[in-house]
Scaffold this motif. Structure first.
Motif, PDB file in Angstrom:
ATOM      1  N   ASN A  85       0.833  -1.209   0.000  1.00  0.00           N
ATOM      2  CA  ASN A  85       0.000   0.000   0.000  1.00  0.00           C
ATOM      3  C   ASN A  85       0.865   1.256   0.000  1.00  0.00           C
ATOM      4  O   ASN A  85       1.935   1.279   0.614  1.00  0.00           O
ATOM      5  N   HIS A  86       0.387   2.278  -0.671  1.00  0.00           N
ATOM      6  CA  HIS A  86       1.055   3.584  -0.674  1.00  0.00           C
ATOM      7  C   HIS A  86       0.059   4.641  -0.232  1.00  0.00           C
ATOM      8  O   HIS A  86      -1.091   4.661  -0.676  1.00  0.00           O
ATOM      9  N   SER A  87       0.486   5.501   0.674  1.00  0.00           N
ATOM     10  CA  SER A  87      -0.398   6.574   1.138  1.00  0.00           C
ATOM     11  C   SER A  87       0.428   7.784   1.543  1.00  0.00           C
ATOM     12  O   SER A  87       1.634   7.680   1.808  1.00  0.00           O
ATOM     13  N   GLU A  88      -0.221   8.925   1.581  1.00  0.00           N
ATOM     14  CA  GLU A  88       0.397  10.157   2.071  1.00  0.00           C
ATOM     15  C   GLU A  88      -0.255  10.505   3.398  1.00  0.00           C
ATOM     16  O   GLU A  88      -1.475  10.680   3.465  1.00  0.00           O
ATOM     17  N   TRP A  89       0.551  10.538   4.431  1.00  0.00           N
ATOM     18  CA  TRP A  89       0.045  10.847   5.769  1.00  0.00           C
ATOM     19  C   TRP A  89       0.129  12.352   5.996  1.00  0.00           C
ATOM     20  O   TRP A  89       1.202  12.947   5.926  1.00  0.00           O
ATOM     21  N   LYS A  90      -1.023  12.952   6.263  1.00  0.00           N
ATOM     22  CA  LYS A  90      -1.078  14.386   6.541  1.00  0.00           C
ATOM     23  C   LYS A  90      -1.768  14.606   7.874  1.00  0.00           C
ATOM     24  O   LYS A  90      -2.747  13.936   8.187  1.00  0.00           O
ATOM     25  N   ASP A  91      -1.257  15.550   8.644  1.00  0.00           N
ATOM     26  CA  ASP A  91      -1.849  15.818   9.947  1.00  0.00           C
ATOM     27  C   ASP A  91      -1.623  17.277  10.317  1.00  0.00           C
ATOM     28  O   ASP A  91      -0.696  17.931   9.821  1.00  0.00           O
ATOM     29  N   GLU A  92      -2.482  17.789  11.185  1.00  0.00           N
ATOM     30  CA  GLU A  92      -2.351  19.151  11.688  1.00  0.00           C
ATOM     31  C   GLU A  92      -2.436  19.103  13.201  1.00  0.00           C
ATOM     32  O   GLU A  92      -3.401  18.602  13.770  1.00  0.00           O
ATOM     33  N   THR A  93      -1.391  19.614  13.865  1.00  0.00           N
ATOM     34  CA  THR A  93      -1.271  19.505  15.315  1.00  0.00           C
ATOM     35  C   THR A  93      -0.744  20.806  15.901  1.00  0.00           C
ATOM     36  O   THR A  93       0.040  21.509  15.252  1.00  0.00           O
ATOM     37  N   ASN A  94      -1.172  21.127  17.109  1.00  0.00           N
ATOM     38  CA  ASN A  94      -0.590  22.252  17.835  1.00  0.00           C
ATOM     39  C   ASN A  94       0.924  22.101  17.866  1.00  0.00           C
ATOM     40  O   ASN A  94       1.443  21.004  18.092  1.00  0.00           O
ATOM     41  N   TRP A  95       1.644  23.197  17.637  1.00  0.00           N
ATOM     42  CA  TRP A  95       3.092  23.100  17.462  1.00  0.00           C
ATOM     43  C   TRP A  95       3.797  22.515  18.686  1.00  0.00           C
ATOM     44  O   TRP A  95       4.784  21.760  18.550  1.00  0.00           O
ATOM     45  N   LYS A  96       3.308  22.810  19.892  1.00  0.00           N
ATOM     46  CA  LYS A  96       3.943  22.266  21.094  1.00  0.00           C
ATOM     47  C   LYS A  96       3.774  20.746  21.153  1.00  0.00           C
ATOM     48  O   LYS A  96       4.715  20.016  21.475  1.00  0.00           O
ATOM     49  N   GLU A  97       2.567  20.303  20.824  1.00  0.00           N
ATOM     50  CA  GLU A  97       2.313  18.859  20.818  1.00  0.00           C
ATOM     51  C   GLU A  97       3.147  18.167  19.742  1.00  0.00           C
ATOM     52  O   GLU A  97       3.706  17.086  19.964  1.00  0.00           O
ATOM     53  N   ALA A  98       3.245  18.806  18.556  1.00  0.00           N
ATOM     54  CA  ALA A  98       4.046  18.235  17.473  1.00  0.00           C
ATOM     55  C   ALA A  98       5.515  18.143  17.867  1.00  0.00           C
ATOM     56  O   ALA A  98       6.193  17.149  17.574  1.00  0.00           O
ATOM     57  N   ALA A  99       6.014  19.189  18.555  1.00  0.00           N
ATOM     58  CA  ALA A  99       7.410  19.192  18.988  1.00  0.00           C
ATOM     59  C   ALA A  99       7.668  18.101  20.021  1.00  0.00           C
ATOM     60  O   ALA A  99       8.695  17.404  19.971  1.00  0.00           O
ATOM     61  N   GLU A 100       6.748  17.940  20.949  1.00  0.00           N
ATOM     62  CA  GLU A 100       6.902  16.896  21.975  1.00  0.00           C
ATOM     63  C   GLU A 100       6.868  15.501  21.358  1.00  0.00           C
ATOM     64  O   GLU A 100       7.609  14.605  21.775  1.00  0.00           O
ATOM     65  N   GLN A 101       6.007  15.309  20.351  1.00  0.00           N
ATOM     66  CA  GLN A 101       5.954  14.030  19.661  1.00  0.00           C
ATOM     67  C   GLN A 101       7.267  13.760  18.938  1.00  0.00           C
ATOM     68  O   GLN A 101       7.773  12.630  18.947  1.00  0.00           O
ATOM     69  N   ALA A 102       7.832  14.787  18.310  1.00  0.00           N
ATOM     70  CA  ALA A 102       9.099  14.634  17.601  1.00  0.00           C
ATOM     71  C   ALA A 102      10.228  14.284  18.566  1.00  0.00           C
ATOM     72  O   ALA A 102      11.059  13.418  18.278  1.00  0.00           O
ATOM     73  N   ILE A 103      10.257  14.950  19.709  1.00  0.00           N
ATOM     74  CA  ILE A 103      11.282  14.665  20.718  1.00  0.00           C
ATOM     75  C   ILE A 103      11.167  13.216  21.179  1.00  0.00           C
ATOM     76  O   ILE A 103      12.176  12.514  21.328  1.00  0.00           O
ATOM     77  N   GLY A 104       9.929  12.766  21.377  1.00  0.00           N
ATOM     78  CA  GLY A 104       9.717  11.397  21.824  1.00  0.00           C
ATOM     79  C   GLY A 104      10.071  10.374  20.764  1.00  0.00           C
ATOM     80  O   GLY A 104      10.688   9.347  21.053  1.00  0.00           O
ATOM     81  N   PHE A 105       9.707  10.668  19.490  1.00  0.00           N
ATOM     82  CA  PHE A 105       9.922   9.688  18.430  1.00  0.00           C
ATOM     83  C   PHE A 105      11.375   9.652  17.973  1.00  0.00           C
ATOM     84  O   PHE A 105      11.997   8.582  17.928  1.00  0.00           O
ATOM     85  N   ILE A 106      11.930  10.811  17.642  1.00  0.00           N
ATOM     86  CA  ILE A 106      13.316  10.847  17.175  1.00  0.00           C
ATOM     87  C   ILE A 106      14.271  10.477  18.306  1.00  0.00           C
ATOM     88  O   ILE A 106      15.309   9.866  18.096  1.00  0.00           O
ATOM     89  N   GLY A 107      13.879  10.814  19.526  1.00  0.00           N
ATOM     90  CA  GLY A 107      14.739  10.544  20.671  1.00  0.00           C
ATOM     91  C   GLY A 107      14.494   9.211  21.331  1.00  0.00           C
ATOM     92  O   GLY A 107      15.055   8.934  22.396  1.00  0.00           O
ATOM     93  N   ARG A 108      13.668   8.347  20.713  1.00  0.00           N
ATOM     94  CA  ARG A 108      13.380   7.063  21.344  1.00  0.00           C
ATOM     95  C   ARG A 108      14.675   6.255  21.523  1.00  0.00           C
ATOM     96  O   ARG A 108      15.501   6.170  20.622  1.00  0.00           O
ATOM     97  N   GLY A 109      14.831   5.730  22.726  1.00  0.00           N
ATOM     98  CA  GLY A 109      16.017   4.944  23.029  1.00  0.00           C
ATOM     99  C   GLY A 109      17.196   5.756  23.524  1.00  0.00           C
ATOM    100  O   GLY A 109      18.255   5.217  23.817  1.00  0.00           O
ATOM    101  N   ARG A 110      17.029   7.093  23.651  1.00  0.00           N
ATOM    102  CA  ARG A 110      18.115   7.943  24.144  1.00  0.00           C
ATOM    103  C   ARG A 110      17.520   9.164  24.834  1.00  0.00           C
ATOM    104  O   ARG A 110      16.319   9.410  24.745  1.00  0.00           O
ATOM    105  N   ASP A 111      18.352   9.922  25.486  1.00  0.00           N
ATOM    106  CA  ASP A 111      17.897  11.106  26.216  1.00  0.00           C
ATOM    107  C   ASP A 111      18.502  12.362  25.597  1.00  0.00           C
ATOM    108  O   ASP A 111      19.731  12.516  25.566  1.00  0.00           O
TER     109      ASP A 111
END
Length: 286
Positions: A220-246
């Motif tokens: 399957n091929h799809s384009e994932w699009k989302d709109e999120t409050n910038w603070k929530e988006a930043a926290e999600q990025a910190i959690g996802f990119i930083g998974r396994g490290r601090d």
């Protein structure tokens, strides 16, 4: 010929093990914490059109493979908030839903209670689960592992198959081009390469093929699009990119500033290009 096939499988397993460490959290406590933090967002989006369409496609795929939910026993590994457990239970299946995240399972329990569904919920890590102690070996008509980090290597994959007496379903990324923010953060803030190649479906598929199974495969091929409050988006990025490290405070601040600057109206709009694969096979179909 048989010896060569064993050599091919061993080399594949070696490659699989080497690839597993790329970006994956290896500590069970960290893994549970990571998904606990994401549980609210996942549960809130479970009935959105995009995710519901995806669920319908999976159920249709299982039906094509000959699976009939009514009266069947199903094990859902890494069930999350019930994306598949709930609709399968509504269709008459007896579902055992397993996940490492108490947050995800709490959302699932709420839905089960509201609808009075007979779903057995187990909080457990598949990495260290004892399938004999749990009474899972050869007990289920269908075992599911849908887009879950619970299957991280061949050992976990074989555990999954050992629990089924008929069908298994597995899905994972084939390729994912990350959102621009993730690419920018990795390159400009962390000095790393972007994670655009996620061949999570390749190793399990080749392992089955070399082992003599005949999995049915859909891409399957799809384009994932989302709109999120910038603070929530930043926290999600910190959690996802930083998974396994601090990350240190300075790095976190740089990521927060990036999202704030990229969100003039207060909301960040993300886009990612995603290819996923799903396959179903008979465990005795060699």
């Amino acid at each position: 010929m048989e010896l060569q096939n064993k050599d091919d499988i061993n080399i594949l397993i070696e490659c699989w093990n080497k690839a597993t460490g790329n970006g994956l959290i290896h500590d069970e406590g960290r893994m549970a914490d990571f998904w606990n933090k994401r549980s609210d967002n996942y549960a809130n989006n479970i009935e959105k059109d995009k995710r519901k369409k995806r669920t319908d496609e999976i159920l249709e795929f299982l039906e094509e493979a000959g699976f009939k939910p009514e009266g069947s026993r199903v094990l859902d590994i890494g069930c999350g908030p019930g994306t598949l457990s709930l609709p399968l239970s509504r269709l008459g299946a007896e579902v055992t839903a397993l996940d490492i995240s108490s947050g995800m399972l709490n959302r699932l329990k709420d839905a089960i209670k509201n609808e009075s569904l007979p779903v057995d919920v187990i909080e457990c890590s598949w990495w260290t689960a004892d399938i004999d102690e749990l009474g899972f070996r050869n007990e289920f008509d269908l075992v599911i592992a849908s887009m879950t980090p619970g299957i991280k290597d061949v050992e976990n994959f074989n555990m999954m198959m050992a629990c089924s007496k008929n069908l298994c379903y597995y899905s994972n990324f084939l390729r994912r081009v990350e959102d621009k923010a993730y690419r920018d953060i990795r390159s400009s803030i962390l000095g790393e390469k972007s994670e655009n190649n996620m061949n999570g479906i390749i190793y399990p598929f080749m392992y089955l093929y070399l082992s003599g199974y005949s999995p049915s495969l859909k891409i399957n091929h799809s384009e994932w699009k989302d709109e999120t409050n910038w603070k929530e988006a930043a926290e999600q990025a910190i959690g996802f990119i930083g998974r396994g490290r601090d990350f240190d405070d300075e790095t976190k601040e740089k990521i927060m500033n990036y999202y704030q600057n990229a969100s003039p109206d207060g909301n960040y709009r993300s886009e990612s290009d995603v290819y996923t694969g799903m396959m179903v096979w008979e465990v005795n179909g060699r």
